[in-house]
Scaffold this active site. Structure first.
Site, PDB file in Angstrom:
ATOM      1  N   ASP A 273       2.440  13.951  14.651  1.00 49.84           N
ATOM      2  CA  ASP A 273       2.907  13.631  13.222  1.00 49.84           C
ATOM      3  C   ASP A 273       1.815  13.651  12.249  1.00 49.84           C
ATOM      4  OD1 ASP A 273       4.896  13.378  11.299  1.00 49.84           O
ATOM      5  OD2 ASP A 273       4.740  11.178  11.106  1.00 49.84           O
TER       6      ASP A 273
ATOM      7  N   GLY B 160       6.803   4.524   4.409  1.00 52.42           N
ATOM      8  CA  GLY B 160       7.257   5.961   4.987  1.00 52.42           C
ATOM      9  C   GLY B 160       8.214   5.664   5.904  1.00 52.42           C
ATOM     10  N   GLY B 161       8.339   6.634   6.840  1.00 52.28           N
ATOM     11  CA  GLY B 161       9.342   6.814   7.904  1.00 52.28           C
ATOM     12  C   GLY B 161       9.255   5.363   9.167  1.00 52.28           C
ATOM     13  N   MET B 162       7.901   5.213   9.367  1.00 48.35           N
ATOM     14  CA  MET B 162       7.429   3.915  10.193  1.00 48.35           C
ATOM     15  C   MET B 162       7.506   2.571   9.630  1.00 48.35           C
ATOM     16  SD  MET B 162       7.236   5.275  13.149  1.00 48.35           S
ATOM     17  CE  MET B 162       6.375   3.823  13.939  1.00 48.35           C
TER      18      MET B 162
ATOM     19  N   GLU C  19       7.062  -0.053   5.979  1.00 53.20           N
ATOM     20  CA  GLU C  19       6.052  -0.338   4.920  1.00 53.20           C
ATOM     21  C   GLU C  19       4.711  -0.911   5.381  1.00 53.20           C
ATOM     22  OE1 GLU C  19       8.609  -3.259   2.804  1.00 53.20           O
ATOM     23  OE2 GLU C  19       9.609  -1.760   1.824  1.00 53.20           O
ATOM     24  N   VAL C  20       3.678  -0.467   4.336  1.00 51.57           N
ATOM     25  CA  VAL C  20       2.351  -0.708   4.832  1.00 51.57           C
ATOM     26  C   VAL C  20       1.679  -1.482   3.715  1.00 51.57           C
ATOM     27  CG1 VAL C  20       0.101   0.028   5.297  1.00 51.57           C
ATOM     28  CG2 VAL C  20       2.148   1.147   6.026  1.00 51.57           C
TER      29      VAL C  20
ATOM     30  N   LEU D  29       0.876  -1.004  -0.121  1.00 50.18           N
ATOM     31  CA  LEU D  29       0.113  -0.118  -0.026  1.00 50.18           C
ATOM     32  C   LEU D  29       0.710   1.312   0.159  1.00 50.18           C
ATOM     33  CD1 LEU D  29      -2.786  -0.725   2.661  1.00 50.18           C
ATOM     34  CD2 LEU D  29      -3.093  -0.932  -0.020  1.00 50.18           C
ATOM     35  N   GLY D  30       1.990   0.980   0.700  1.00 47.14           N
ATOM     36  CA  GLY D  30       2.625   2.601   0.648  1.00 47.14           C
ATOM     37  C   GLY D  30       3.992   2.337   1.761  1.00 47.14           C
TER      38      GLY D  30
ATOM     39  N   LYS E  56       1.581  -3.126   8.849  1.00 46.20           N
ATOM     40  CA  LYS E  56       2.714  -2.350   8.999  1.00 46.20           C
ATOM     41  C   LYS E  56       3.844  -2.735   9.353  1.00 46.20           C
ATOM     42  CE  LYS E  56       2.698   2.321   9.250  1.00 46.20           C
ATOM     43  NZ  LYS E  56       2.347   3.533   9.652  1.00 46.20           N
TER      44      LYS E  56
END
Length: 480
Positions: A134, A21-23, A25-26, A18-19, A41
């Protein structure tokens, strides 16, 4: 790391990415035990391999899991499969607000609806001591039904190691590739000034982020922009937001709401999400200021004109109300006053067929001519007094008329054919102009007016000057 579709993490089967980011992969996944779609996640190794941070995150996840609110994406579980640690999250279908903003600004009313839902989520979380830290468009999803879901609630605190001094590099917006220009331009601009300085963030920091998001919804551009992260953070710390980029005719209260969110000093900022939410609700349906011609003109007028206009409007309203009241409750008819003026036996009117009497404009006194002089009589008394100064006239005095203020009297003296005026208190008569035998006479604010046979209506200034024909006589007019 990248996980291929079909891979199984515990009871969850990966469907697709799905995407990222800093936290971490989703992924979209299917919970094979409960047969439902979820989001997985996968935590980055830098955090998943730190026992202290994982323990701390367990506590944060438990706290956020207790937030049962329709505008907060739920956390189902914190699990691990082998060396992979991952979160099981509610899967939100729809586009992120970042996706929506790629098409430009949204209408102000829609922006208010979106931001109000974000504030409702913050209000519930802040009451339980949980801050997001955030907030940004990429962490807000809008469903097909228009419901806003706040993602990654409370996860930001996981980024900070327990007992460590807060550092700028521990901000989740700067945690991944933060030294590469252009990588974090979509996130660094939503940090509060205290976060940009590396200080601990609190609920007021979330409200600053709300202001950044609302500004972008209304203007279609970030509140703080730059080519590098350093430039963006410098703007957050030092630069004022350009409010001229907002759409025209916004309700001033909406602009004030936005300005208070974006105060750099947290003590001057809104102190509670509930307060901002109440204000946003009050503005719903009124995001655009009313702009009728009358109101636009009133805003453009200086203060003294507005005061005069308001006073005139009040007086006009009072007159209308009085007229309406009198129509409903008509006053009793005024009594008819009749009186007789008896001249002394030795006096006779000396107008020689002309007008010999006049009533003052305020109806309190009258003047008449007798024995070739003027007499004044108050209607409240029974005796007339001779007007001092008029006794020296040699010839008939005719056509007396009061001035509009009742302080002077004009008349024609037949001895020299002059139009004269004299004070009601007496004094020497002053000649105005030579006039023929007038038919009728009136004294307006600017001129004395009379009729002359064959010429028409003539006026002359009370202070003297040429005669002026203001209504010429026509051939078929006859004046007797």
């Amino acid at each position: 790391m990248s996980i291929s579709p079909g891979t199984t993490l515990g009871t969850h089967e990966i469907v697709g990415l799905l995407g990222a980011g800093g936290m971490g992969e989703v992924y979209r996944a299917r919970d094979t035990k409960l047969n439902r779609q979820v989001a997985i996640k996968v935590l980055p190794d830098a955090y998943a391999s730190d026992p202290d941070r994982v323990t701390r995150f367990h506590r944060e996840a438990q706290a956020v899991a207790a937030l049962n609110h329709p505008n907060i994406a739920a956390i189902y579980d914190l699990a691990e499969h082998g060396s992979t640690k991952f979160l099981v999250l509610e899967l939100i279908e729809g586009e992120t607000l970042a996706d929506r903003l790629r098409g430009g600004p949204v209408p102000p009313e829609e922006a208010l609806v979106i931001i109000k839902q974000v504030l409702e989520a913050l209000e519930v979380a802040h009451e339980k001591g949980i801050c997001h830290r955030d907030l940004k468009p990429a962490n807000l999803k809008v469903t097909a039904d228009g419901v806003v879901k706040v993602l990654d609630f409370g996860l930001a605190k996981f980024m900070q190691a327990p007992g460590s001094q807060p550092l700028l590099t521990n901000s989740p917006t700067l945690s991944v590739a933060g030294t590469y220009p252009g990588v974090i331009l979509g996130t660094a601009g939503y940090m509060s000034p205290e976060q940009a300085k590396g200080y601990e963030a609190d609920h007021r920091s979330d409200l600053f982020s709300v202001g950044c998001i609302l500004y972008e919804l209304l203007s279609g551009r970030q509140a703080f922009e730059g080519e590098t992260a350093s430039e963006i953070l410098a703007g957050v710390l030092k630069s004022d937001v350009d409010f001229s980029k907002l759409p025209p005719r916004l309700n001033p209260r909406l602009i004030d709401l936005l300005k208070r969110c974006l105060e750099k000093n947290p003590k001057k900022r809104w102190h509670a999400a509930a307060d901002v939410r109440v204000e946003a609700e009050a503005l719903t349906g009124r995001a655009i200021a009313e702009d009728t011609p009358a109101k636009s003109a009133a805003r453009a007028w200086p203060l003294w004109k507005r005061v005069v206009f308001a006073s005139a409007f009040t007086i006009f309203g009072a007159v209308i109300a009085t007229v309406a009241f009198r129509q409903i409750n008509p006053p009793p008819p005024s009594p008819v006053a009749r009186f007789i003026i008896a001249l002394p036996e030795e006096q006779t009117l000396s107008a020689a067929g002309r007008v010999a009497i006049a009533l003052s404009p305020d109806g309190t006194q009258l003047v008449y001519t007798a024995d070739n002089r003027l007499y004044i009589r108050p209607l409240s008394g029974f005796e007339a007094r001779p007007l001092v100064g008029s006794e020296s006239l040699n010839g008939a005095v005719v056509n007396p008329v009061f001035s509009p203020d009742g302080q002077s009297i004009a008349f024609r003296h037949s001895g020299d054919g002059m139009l004269k005026r004299i004070s009601v208190g007496g004094g020497a008569p002053v000649s105005i102009a030579a006039i023929p035998q007038p038919f009728g006479m009136s004294w307006s604010d600017r001129a004395i007016v009379f009729a002359e046979p064959g010429k028409g209506v003539i006026s002359v200034s009370p202070n003297g000057g040429p005669l002026e024909v203001i209504a010429p006589a026509t051939a078929d007019e006859v004046v007797d």
